[in-house]
Write a protein that holds these residues in place. Structure first.
Motif, short mmCIF file in Angstrom:
data_model
loop_
_atom_site.label_atom_id
_atom_site.label_comp_id
_atom_site.label_asym_id
_atom_site.label_seq_id
_atom_site.Cartn_x
_atom_site.Cartn_y
_atom_site.Cartn_z
N THR A 62 64.15 9.93 52.23
CA THR A 62 63.20 10.89 52.78
C THR A 62 61.89 10.16 53.03
N ARG A 63 61.41 10.21 54.26
CA ARG A 63 60.18 9.51 54.65
C ARG A 63 59.04 10.51 54.71
N HIS A 64 57.87 10.09 54.20
CA HIS A 64 56.71 10.97 54.07
C HIS A 64 55.50 10.38 54.80
N GLU A 92 58.54 6.20 51.40
CA GLU A 92 59.82 6.90 51.32
C GLU A 92 60.40 6.85 49.92
N TRP A 127 59.58 5.76 62.28
CA TRP A 127 58.61 6.28 61.30
C TRP A 127 57.51 5.28 60.97
N MET A 179 51.22 11.24 54.52
CA MET A 179 50.03 12.00 54.11
C MET A 179 48.95 11.57 55.10
N LYS A 211 50.51 16.98 54.86
CA LYS A 211 51.57 15.98 54.85
C LYS A 211 52.77 16.49 55.63
N THR A 212 53.68 15.57 55.91
CA THR A 212 54.94 15.91 56.55
C THR A 212 56.00 14.97 56.00
N LYS A 213 57.26 15.36 56.14
CA LYS A 213 58.34 14.49 55.67
C LYS A 213 59.59 14.72 56.52
N SER A 214 60.45 13.72 56.52
CA SER A 214 61.70 13.82 57.25
C SER A 214 62.66 14.74 56.50
N THR A 215 63.59 15.30 57.24
CA THR A 215 64.63 16.15 56.65
C THR A 215 65.99 15.71 57.17
#
Length: 195
Positions: free
Chosen positions: A119-121, A111, A180, A123, A165-169
């Motif tokens: 923001t947390r990611h 993050e 998470w 991959m 990848k994805t991430k929090s919003t």
């Protein structure tokens, strides 16, 4: 909640190995990698350009994931075993790197802090290369060494689409955000590695 205007910092780096079982993607519980110093991710894949009529007639991105470098205080032994394929000898407790070791894929979670909320990611499909091994002599001031771990983050087929990848919003639910690092967030069940 408003969006972040800026992000900064790096913390909560975790990894989670995974397996494909009966066509389903199953992640292990994320494991912390303490001592994160810096993370860089450079895009892989060139822009595809097709020329006709004396101009660029068609162009499109070719997303092949990222080439990453994670600088950390020390490579955890468990990461070396789980992801790099090194082996701890049971009889003498020595960690050995074999030339024929097979690295295992893993998800990388981390993050970046923000002016509103971190923001947390994730991959999803990383493969690490052997880390650099270096140190320097002590002088009148002692500076800790950092280790560099290079990796490739490739697409992984999830629900019929290649996900990198994805991430929090600012719209991520509290349940997903708060868990998470408990379980790797994956939308849907069926997944197979991108070939």
């Amino acid at each position: 909640m408003p969006e972040n205007k800026v992000t900064f910092g790096l913390k909560n780096v975790h990894y989670a190995t995974y397996a494909i079982t009966n066509g389903a993607l199953v992640f292990d519980k994320p494991v912390a990698i303490p001592g994160a110093v810096e993370l860089t991710n450079e895009p892989r894949g060139d822009m595809v350009e097709f020329y006709a009529d004396d101009m660029i007639y068609y162009s499109a991105p070719n997303n092949q994931g990222y080439e990453g470098t994670l600088s950390i205080a020390n490579i955890p032994q468990q990461f070396a075993v789980d992801c790099l394929g090194e082996e701890i000898e049971e009889t003498d407790g020595v960690l050995t790197e074999y030339a024929d070791a097979k690295p295992k894929p893993y998800a990388l979670l981390f993050e970046f802090d923000g002016d509103v909320k971190a923001t947390r990611h994730i991959m999803y499909n990383c493969t690490a290369n052997r880390p650099t091994v270096n140190s320097t002599t002590k002088t009148d001031s002692v500076e800790p060494n950092a280790n560099e771990l290079t990796f490739i983050a490739s697409p992984l087929q999830i629900n019929g689409r290649p996900v990198v990848k994805t991430k929090s919003t600012d719209k991520t639910t509290d349940e997903i955000y708060n868990n998470w690092y408990e379980n790797v967030y994956v939308k849907g069940q069926a997944a197979i590695p991108e070939v």
